[in-house]
Design a protein around this motif. Structure first.
Motif, short mmCIF file in Angstrom:
data_model
loop_
_atom_site.label_atom_id
_atom_site.label_comp_id
_atom_site.label_asym_id
_atom_site.label_seq_id
_atom_site.Cartn_x
_atom_site.Cartn_y
_atom_site.Cartn_z
N ILE A 196 0.70 -1.12 0.03
CA ILE A 196 -0.20 -0.05 -0.05
C ILE A 196 1.02 1.31 -0.04
O ILE A 196 1.72 1.35 1.06
N LEU A 197 1.01 2.01 -1.23
CA LEU A 197 1.82 3.18 -1.37
C LEU A 197 1.14 4.41 -0.78
O LEU A 197 -0.05 4.62 -1.00
N THR A 198 1.86 5.23 0.26
CA THR A 198 1.35 6.15 0.82
C THR A 198 2.12 7.43 0.55
O THR A 198 3.17 7.32 0.07
N ASP A 199 1.52 8.65 0.85
CA ASP A 199 2.43 9.69 0.60
C ASP A 199 3.51 10.00 1.70
O ASP A 199 3.19 10.05 2.79
N PRO A 200 4.96 10.22 1.24
CA PRO A 200 5.55 10.04 -0.09
C PRO A 200 6.14 8.74 0.08
O PRO A 200 6.62 8.25 1.08
N THR A 201 6.38 8.06 -1.02
CA THR A 201 7.17 6.84 -1.30
C THR A 201 8.17 7.15 -2.29
O THR A 201 7.89 7.06 -3.51
N THR A 202 9.35 7.09 -2.00
CA THR A 202 10.44 7.68 -2.86
C THR A 202 11.80 7.14 -2.54
O THR A 202 11.88 6.47 -1.58
N GLY A 213 5.47 -5.77 -5.11
CA GLY A 213 4.02 -6.45 -4.53
C GLY A 213 3.51 -7.34 -5.71
O GLY A 213 3.48 -6.95 -6.66
N ASP A 214 2.84 -8.25 -5.01
CA ASP A 214 1.99 -9.11 -5.81
C ASP A 214 0.75 -8.08 -6.36
O ASP A 214 0.25 -8.22 -7.57
N VAL A 215 0.25 -7.34 -5.65
CA VAL A 215 -0.81 -6.21 -5.94
C VAL A 215 -0.17 -4.93 -5.23
O VAL A 215 0.31 -4.96 -4.12
N GLN A 216 -0.34 -3.85 -6.12
CA GLN A 216 0.23 -2.56 -5.84
C GLN A 216 -1.04 -1.65 -5.57
O GLN A 216 -1.73 -1.46 -6.69
N ILE A 217 -1.41 -1.19 -4.29
CA ILE A 217 -2.33 -0.11 -3.98
C ILE A 217 -1.88 1.10 -3.62
O ILE A 217 -1.01 1.12 -2.89
N MET A 258 -4.12 -0.37 -8.44
CA MET A 258 -5.47 0.50 -8.28
C MET A 258 -5.16 1.91 -7.29
O MET A 258 -4.25 1.63 -6.44
N VAL A 259 -5.95 2.74 -7.29
CA VAL A 259 -5.73 3.94 -6.55
C VAL A 259 -7.00 3.80 -5.60
O VAL A 259 -8.00 3.77 -6.12
N ARG A 263 -11.25 5.76 2.95
CA ARG A 263 -12.29 5.04 3.38
C ARG A 263 -12.75 3.66 3.03
O ARG A 263 -13.28 2.93 3.52
N ASP A 264 -12.21 3.42 1.69
CA ASP A 264 -12.48 2.05 1.20
C ASP A 264 -11.42 1.06 1.37
O ASP A 264 -11.25 -0.13 0.70
N LEU A 265 -10.08 1.49 1.78
CA LEU A 265 -8.80 0.91 1.79
C LEU A 265 -9.18 -0.61 2.45
O LEU A 265 -8.51 -1.65 2.13
N LYS A 266 -9.77 -0.56 3.69
CA LYS A 266 -9.63 -1.76 4.50
C LYS A 266 -10.63 -2.77 3.60
O LYS A 266 -10.35 -3.98 3.50
N ALA A 267 -11.88 -2.30 3.12
CA ALA A 267 -12.73 -3.29 2.33
C ALA A 267 -11.91 -3.78 1.28
O ALA A 267 -12.10 -4.83 0.95
N THR A 268 -11.39 -2.89 0.47
CA THR A 268 -10.80 -3.35 -0.77
C THR A 268 -9.53 -4.40 -0.53
O THR A 268 -9.15 -5.37 -1.12
#
Length: 282
Positions: A196-202, A213-217, A258-259, A263-268
């Motif tokens: 899960i990429l959050t601000d900032p990732t550099t 990641g197998d999945v990049q969110i 996906m972006v 609020r939808d992060l846990k469900a996703t």
């Protein structure tokens, strides 16, 4: 005693009320003043412009994990191996960062569940020396991956970093291959690795475990990149496209799957875990 002091002491002035200095917070994007309580209740997302603010470690655990999770001990590493000093000694910077944060370094792991799906969740905190990747972060990542392998659970990491920790020099850069090997061990164990990429990732974080990641969110609007935009622009001598290095741009160009709004992060995340590892925690 001056006359004004005598008059002031004689008059029935009411004492000054103590007002918390953190009652308001300014949105970094739209610059509007917001009630801190309202802002935090909205998951640190501006209700006016939808800017996703930075989230500290314990808040992130609370947002993503079901109640009852366990924070894993932070591994100890040799501190200040290079006896580094700039305007301050490196141990002094670590001491100040630890006084201002609840965890001893920038990456902390917890074992828990997301909507019943067992996970080990690592959270990188930008508030701790810019989330910089040093030996402690590299070792914590390996410890998190090993805990996931023992638990036969996916490893999920929330990244937030300005890059490698300069006070540790080449040793900080060695965390890139070290964490990459840990990701490969997860793959050999047949376990999902979700970023899960959050601000900032550099910087070196982006050049290693943040993009494996197998999945990049990614959260909306977060900065994701290796070098800074000005460095890139000066190197290639071309104007960069609008939104370059932002989550939406990377999603359009295939670097992010996906972006997702906070609020939808846990469900996703729970949905992704259900696809990759259907069995829920007991």
């Amino acid at each position: 005693m001056s006359w004004i002091t005598r008059v002031r002491n004689a008059l029935p002035f009411t004492p000054k009320r103590d007002t918390p200095d953190n009652l308001w917070i300014r949105c970094p994007s739209c610059k509007e003043m917001l009630f801190t309580k309202d802002y935090e209740a909205n998951l640190s997302v501006c209700p006016l412009c939808d800017h996703h603010g930075r989230v500290k470690t314990d808040e992130r655990f609370g947002q993503l994990l079901d109640p009852g999770f366990t924070v894993l001990p932070t591994p100890r590493v040799k501190e200040d191996p290079l006896k580094f000093r700039d305007s301050r000694k490196y141990p002094d910077r670590l001491k100040a960062a630890r006084a201002a944060n609840p965890h001893p370094d920038a990456l902390t792991n917890a074992h828990g569940a997301v909507d019943g799906h067992a996970v080990v969740l690592g959270v990188q905190d930008f508030a701790f020396l810019g989330g910089s990747m040093g030996m402690a972060v590299g070792e914590a990542f390996v410890v998190g991956a090993e805990a996931a392998i023992r638990a036969k659970a996916p490893y999920v990491i929330c990244t937030a970093a300005g890059g490698a920790r300069m006070q540790e020099g080449i040793l900080s850069l060695m965390q890139m291959p070290k964490t990459t090997v840990a990701v490969r061990r997860l793959a050999r164990a047949g376990l999902p690795y979700i970023v899960i990429l959050t601000d900032p990732t550099t910087g070196g974080v982006t050049a290693s475990y943040a993009m494996l990641g197998d999945v990049q969110i990614a959260e909306p609007g977060c900065l994701i990149g290796f070098a800074g935009q000005r460095v890139i622009q000066d190197t290639i001598r071309e104007k960069l496209p609008e939104g370059f290095q932002r989550a939406e741009y990377l999603a359009e160009h295939g670097m992010v799957d996906m972006v997702v709004h906070r609020r939808d992060l846990k469900a996703t995340l729970a949905q992704v875990l259900g696809y990759l590892q259907p069995a829920k925690a007991a």
